[in-house]
Enzyme design. Structure first.
Site, PDB file in Angstrom:
ATOM      1  N   THR A   6      -5.581  -0.172  -2.728  1.00 56.82           N
ATOM      2  CA  THR A   6      -6.835  -0.728  -2.203  1.00 56.82           C
ATOM      3  C   THR A   6      -7.870   0.388  -1.987  1.00 56.82           C
ATOM      4  O   THR A   6      -7.530   1.579  -1.998  1.00 56.82           O
ATOM      5  CB  THR A   6      -6.591  -1.410  -0.840  1.00 56.82           C
ATOM      6  OG1 THR A   6      -6.162  -0.408   0.094  1.00 56.82           O
ATOM      7  CG2 THR A   6      -5.550  -2.514  -0.925  1.00 56.82           C
ATOM      8  N   SER A  48       0.808  -1.224   0.000  1.00 57.71           N
ATOM      9  CA  SER A  48       0.000   0.000   0.000  1.00 57.71           C
ATOM     10  C   SER A  48       0.841   1.274   0.000  1.00 57.71           C
ATOM     11  O   SER A  48       0.396   2.305  -0.487  1.00 57.71           O
ATOM     12  CB  SER A  48      -0.916   0.006   1.225  1.00 57.71           C
ATOM     13  OG  SER A  48      -1.885  -0.991   1.088  1.00 57.71           O
ATOM     14  N   ARG A  65      -5.672   4.122 -12.453  1.00 55.17           N
ATOM     15  CA  ARG A  65      -6.742   3.878 -11.461  1.00 55.17           C
ATOM     16  C   ARG A  65      -8.121   3.917 -12.102  1.00 55.17           C
ATOM     17  O   ARG A  65      -8.914   2.984 -11.913  1.00 55.17           O
ATOM     18  CB  ARG A  65      -6.602   4.846 -10.282  1.00 55.17           C
ATOM     19  CG  ARG A  65      -5.482   4.392  -9.375  1.00 55.17           C
ATOM     20  CD  ARG A  65      -5.219   5.266  -8.168  1.00 55.17           C
ATOM     21  NE  ARG A  65      -4.262   4.586  -7.310  1.00 55.17           N
ATOM     22  CZ  ARG A  65      -3.498   5.174  -6.401  1.00 55.17           C
ATOM     23  NH1 ARG A  65      -3.581   6.472  -6.209  1.00 55.17           N
ATOM     24  NH2 ARG A  65      -2.659   4.465  -5.679  1.00 55.17           N
ATOM     25  N   THR A  98       0.572  -8.468 -12.571  1.00 58.06           N
ATOM     26  CA  THR A  98      -0.489  -8.863 -13.508  1.00 58.06           C
ATOM     27  C   THR A  98       0.076  -8.972 -14.922  1.00 58.06           C
ATOM     28  O   THR A  98       0.840  -8.104 -15.349  1.00 58.06           O
ATOM     29  CB  THR A  98      -1.631  -7.816 -13.477  1.00 58.06           C
ATOM     30  OG1 THR A  98      -2.162  -7.783 -12.158  1.00 58.06           O
ATOM     31  CG2 THR A  98      -2.731  -8.160 -14.455  1.00 58.06           C
ATOM     32  N   GLU A 152      -3.673  -1.591  -7.796  1.00 60.46           N
ATOM     33  CA  GLU A 152      -3.577  -0.139  -8.067  1.00 60.46           C
ATOM     34  C   GLU A 152      -4.014   0.683  -6.853  1.00 60.46           C
ATOM     35  O   GLU A 152      -4.548   1.785  -7.002  1.00 60.46           O
ATOM     36  CB  GLU A 152      -4.424   0.238  -9.289  1.00 60.46           C
ATOM     37  CG  GLU A 152      -3.918  -0.325 -10.591  1.00 60.46           C
ATOM     38  CD  GLU A 152      -2.600   0.269 -11.028  1.00 60.46           C
ATOM     39  OE1 GLU A 152      -2.526   1.477 -11.238  1.00 60.46           O
ATOM     40  OE2 GLU A 152      -1.625  -0.504 -11.122  1.00 60.46           O
TER      41      GLU A 152
HETATM   42  C1  FAD Z   1      -4.318 -10.561  -8.374  1.00 54.59           C
HETATM   43  C2  FAD Z   1      -3.403  -9.391  -8.036  1.00 54.59           C
HETATM   44  C3  FAD Z   1      -2.818  -8.671  -9.047  1.00 54.59           C
HETATM   45  C4  FAD Z   1      -1.948  -7.623  -8.746  1.00 54.59           C
HETATM   46  N1  FAD Z   1      -1.320  -6.957  -9.779  1.00 54.59           N
HETATM   47  C5  FAD Z   1      -0.352  -6.049  -9.489  1.00 54.59           C
HETATM   48  C6  FAD Z   1       0.442  -5.471 -10.531  1.00 54.59           C
HETATM   49  O1  FAD Z   1       0.234  -5.698 -11.730  1.00 54.59           O
HETATM   50  N2  FAD Z   1       1.468  -4.656 -10.176  1.00 54.59           N
HETATM   51  C7  FAD Z   1       1.747  -4.358  -8.876  1.00 54.59           C
HETATM   52  O2  FAD Z   1       2.690  -3.621  -8.630  1.00 54.59           O
HETATM   53  N3  FAD Z   1       0.994  -4.865  -7.861  1.00 54.59           N
HETATM   54  C8  FAD Z   1      -0.031  -5.710  -8.142  1.00 54.59           C
HETATM   55  N4  FAD Z   1      -0.770  -6.270  -7.129  1.00 54.59           N
HETATM   56  C9  FAD Z   1      -0.476  -5.904  -5.742  1.00 54.59           C
HETATM   57  C10 FAD Z   1      -1.503  -4.940  -5.157  1.00 54.59           C
HETATM   58  O3  FAD Z   1      -1.362  -3.668  -5.725  1.00 54.59           O
HETATM   59  C11 FAD Z   1      -1.273  -4.937  -3.645  1.00 54.59           C
HETATM   60  O4  FAD Z   1      -1.703  -6.195  -3.157  1.00 54.59           O
HETATM   61  C12 FAD Z   1      -2.015  -3.813  -2.961  1.00 54.59           C
HETATM   62  O5  FAD Z   1      -1.427  -2.584  -3.292  1.00 54.59           O
HETATM   63  C13 FAD Z   1      -2.029  -3.957  -1.444  1.00 54.59           C
HETATM   64  O6  FAD Z   1      -0.757  -4.183  -0.967  1.00 54.59           O
HETATM   65  P1  FAD Z   1      -0.452  -5.405   0.062  1.00 54.59           P
HETATM   66  O7  FAD Z   1      -1.029  -6.641  -0.554  1.00 54.59           O
HETATM   67  O8  FAD Z   1       0.989  -5.402   0.393  1.00 54.59           O
HETATM   68  O9  FAD Z   1      -1.324  -5.078   1.318  1.00 54.59           O
HETATM   69  P2  FAD Z   1      -0.925  -4.168   2.569  1.00 54.59           P
HETATM   70  O10 FAD Z   1      -0.319  -2.885   2.112  1.00 54.59           O
HETATM   71  O11 FAD Z   1      -0.132  -5.008   3.491  1.00 54.59           O
HETATM   72  O12 FAD Z   1      -2.348  -3.859   3.183  1.00 54.59           O
HETATM   73  C14 FAD Z   1      -3.111  -4.866   3.861  1.00 54.59           C
HETATM   74  C15 FAD Z   1      -4.469  -4.259   4.213  1.00 54.59           C
HETATM   75  O13 FAD Z   1      -4.292  -3.092   5.053  1.00 54.59           O
HETATM   76  C16 FAD Z   1      -4.942  -1.965   4.484  1.00 54.59           C
HETATM   77  N5  FAD Z   1      -4.140  -0.759   4.738  1.00 54.59           N
HETATM   78  C17 FAD Z   1      -2.828  -0.587   4.484  1.00 54.59           C
HETATM   79  N6  FAD Z   1      -2.435   0.649   4.851  1.00 54.59           N
HETATM   80  C18 FAD Z   1      -3.540   1.275   5.326  1.00 54.59           C
HETATM   81  C19 FAD Z   1      -3.790   2.578   5.870  1.00 54.59           C
HETATM   82  N7  FAD Z   1      -2.818   3.494   5.960  1.00 54.59           N
HETATM   83  N8  FAD Z   1      -5.053   2.863   6.259  1.00 54.59           N
HETATM   84  C20 FAD Z   1      -6.050   1.949   6.160  1.00 54.59           C
HETATM   85  N9  FAD Z   1      -5.869   0.696   5.685  1.00 54.59           N
HETATM   86  C21 FAD Z   1      -4.631   0.371   5.260  1.00 54.59           C
HETATM   87  C22 FAD Z   1      -5.027  -2.247   2.999  1.00 54.59           C
HETATM   88  O14 FAD Z   1      -6.102  -1.563   2.400  1.00 54.59           O
HETATM   89  C23 FAD Z   1      -5.251  -3.768   2.993  1.00 54.59           C
HETATM   90  O15 FAD Z   1      -6.614  -4.054   3.167  1.00 54.59           O
HETATM   91  C24 FAD Z   1      -1.694  -7.275  -7.406  1.00 54.59           C
HETATM   92  C25 FAD Z   1      -2.333  -7.982  -6.377  1.00 54.59           C
HETATM   93  C26 FAD Z   1      -3.173  -9.019  -6.674  1.00 54.59           C
HETATM   94  C27 FAD Z   1      -3.831  -9.764  -5.541  1.00 54.59           C
END
Ligand code: FAD
Length: 393
Positions: free
Chosen positions: A372, A127, A247, A155, A370
């Site tokens: 959450t 994130s 986005r 992706t 892109e």
């Molecule tokens: C099928 C799939 C395809 C993807 N494709 C791409 C891609 O093409 N390129 C790429 O770079 N990434 C890609 N991603 C990664 C995606 O962008 C990340 O999973 C996403 O940005 C969230 O990061 P994280 O999984 O590390 O979750 P974390 O950052 O660890 O967050 C975990 C949870 O905590 C919440 N959270 C975090 N910080 C805060 C805050 N400050 N306040 C409130 N809530 C918060 C988040 O909303 C989430 O619900 C993909 C992911 C999936 C599952």
């Protein structure tokens, strides 16, 4: 002025894309269950559809602006099914959108024909993209960047010809050190190390990349500017600008599928004798009709949010806030719409004989990648309240 009317050219393009999209829909279940290459018979069928690009050439200044029609095309494509992207092939990856937003003219010409994935996320960086640990070090002697690091959840990672990655020139410089680079597949030191098994969008692969002393030409720095700006002076903001188009586009992917879900639900409800006319008023409506129309209203509001963000971009206006609004609204709406359609149709909604249960799984990602939904809401709140990161995190 925002004009909601589509011109004849716009309509021709969207009709074409929707017709083509239906070819892909026929193979949607195959993809979902096989995570395979496009089946040969579908490729034969797809030959009758030379692509939308020739029609795009006929566009004039009277037609809907470039990014807006791009969003409408995206929605029309995924209305067929997400799998339609499999045979769209070249130029349709998230990395291509980044190239369009941040690349120089020369770079766009050179790499525009490649299918490009986009890699930001790392094992310790999701994130908050400012935590990128992948490094890019300039070797002045050879005039090359040396890339080291790991990218996860990419992706289209397996199928892409190359990737736009985020890497830091200097970890101690924080956000200001982060730049984007283009790395082509087959470059020594670039390995695709893993493919995910996942809930939805199985037609598109999701991969892990490892870069080990991977050398790329100096000119592969996206946008071409090498100096590390002082913190807050725009370097990180420059790469973040990519999100202002990706986005809304991500929201558009999901909205095509939720529209397909609504169309399917409408057809089934009407066949079951539910009156979905808009004239009976809230008192005279069945609960099913009222619920369906609320879902339709959600769809329309989310589509308009996407088009608004794209339109601002086409006008050269800042759309940072609107891009996040469209993503947040799109991400939550597509979940509610597909779930609502399942609720309306009961057992038919979860049967694998229909695509609705698949669309429900496919749209889930709209609110994750892109940025959450929570992160979009954070950006929206910060922007409206004029808070900085330290005041609201
Ligand atoms: C099928 C799939 C395809 C993807 N494709 C791409 C891609 O093409 N390129 C790429 O770079 N990434 C890609 N991603 C990664 C995606 O962008 C990340 O999973 C996403 O940005 C969230 O990061 P994280 O999984 O590390 O979750 P974390 O950052 O660890 O967050 C975990 C949870 O905590 C919440 N959270 C975090 N910080 C805060 C805050 N400050 N306040 C409130 N809530 C918060 C988040 O909303 C989430 O619900 C993909 C992911 C999936 C599952």
């Amino acid at each position: 002025m925002i004009d909601f009317n589509l011109t004849d050219n716009d309509q021709k393009i969207l009709d074409y894309v929707r017709t083509e999209a239906l070819v892909a829909r026929k193979y949607a279940r195959y993809y979902d269950e096989n995570e395979a290459e496009f089946p040969p018979e579908a490729l034969d069928e797809a030959k009758d559809y030379p692509g939308v690009w020739s029609l795009m050439g006929e566009r004039t200044a009277e037609d809907t602006s470039q990014s807006v029609i791009g969003m409408l095309i995206t929605m029309a494509e995924t209305w067929g099914d997400y799998s339609v992207r499999m045979h769209k092939g070249r130029g349709a990856g998230l990395g291509n959108a980044a190239l369009g937003a941040a690349g120089t003219e020369e770079q766009r010409t050179k790499w525009g024909g490649l299918l490009l994935s986009m890699a930001i996320t790392e094992p310790g960086c999701g994130s908050d993209p400012s935590l990128v640990q992948t490094t890019a070090v300039l070797d002045e002697e050879t005039d090359e960047w040396v890339i080291n690091g790991e990218k996860i959840f990419v992706t289209t990672g397996c199928r892409a010809d190359g990737v736009v990655i985020w890497a830091t020139l200097d970890r101690s410089a924080g956000r200001a050190g982060i730049k984007s680079f283009l790395v082509e597949k087959e470059t020594p030191g670039f390995q695709v190390s893993h493919k995910e098994k996942k809930l939805g969008i199985r037609a598109d692969d999701t991969a892990t990349y490892v870069f080990t002393d991977c050398r790329i030409p100096r000119g592969n720095l996206l946008g071409g500017k090498e100096e590390i700006p002082k913190a807050g002076s725009g370097g990180f903001r420059g790469v973040m600008k990519t999100f202002n188009i990706t986005r809304p586009m991500t929201a558009a992917f999901g909205l095509g599928m939720s529209k397909a879900a609504l169309d399917f639900a409408r057809e089934q409800l009407e066949q079951a004798g539910v009156d979905l006319s808009y004239t009976s008023g809230t008192q005279g409506q069945s609960a099913a009709a009222a619920k369906f129309q609320r879902l339709e209203a959600l769809q329309e509001a989310a589509e308009l949010a996407v088009c608004h963000a794209a339109w601002l971009s086409d006008q050269g206006q800042s759309n940072n806030l609107e891009a996040s609004i469209s993503k947040a609204k799109g991400g939550s709406s597509v979940r509610e719409i597909t779930q609502g359609c399942i609720e309306l149709l009961g057992p038919m909604g979860i049967s694998r004989e229909h695509l609705l249960e698949k669309w429900f799984r496919d749209v889930r990602i709209t609110d994750i990648y892109e940025g959450t939904g929570q992160i979009q809401n954070l950006i929206i709140a910060r922007t409206i309240l004029e808070y900085d990161r330290s005041q609201l995190k």
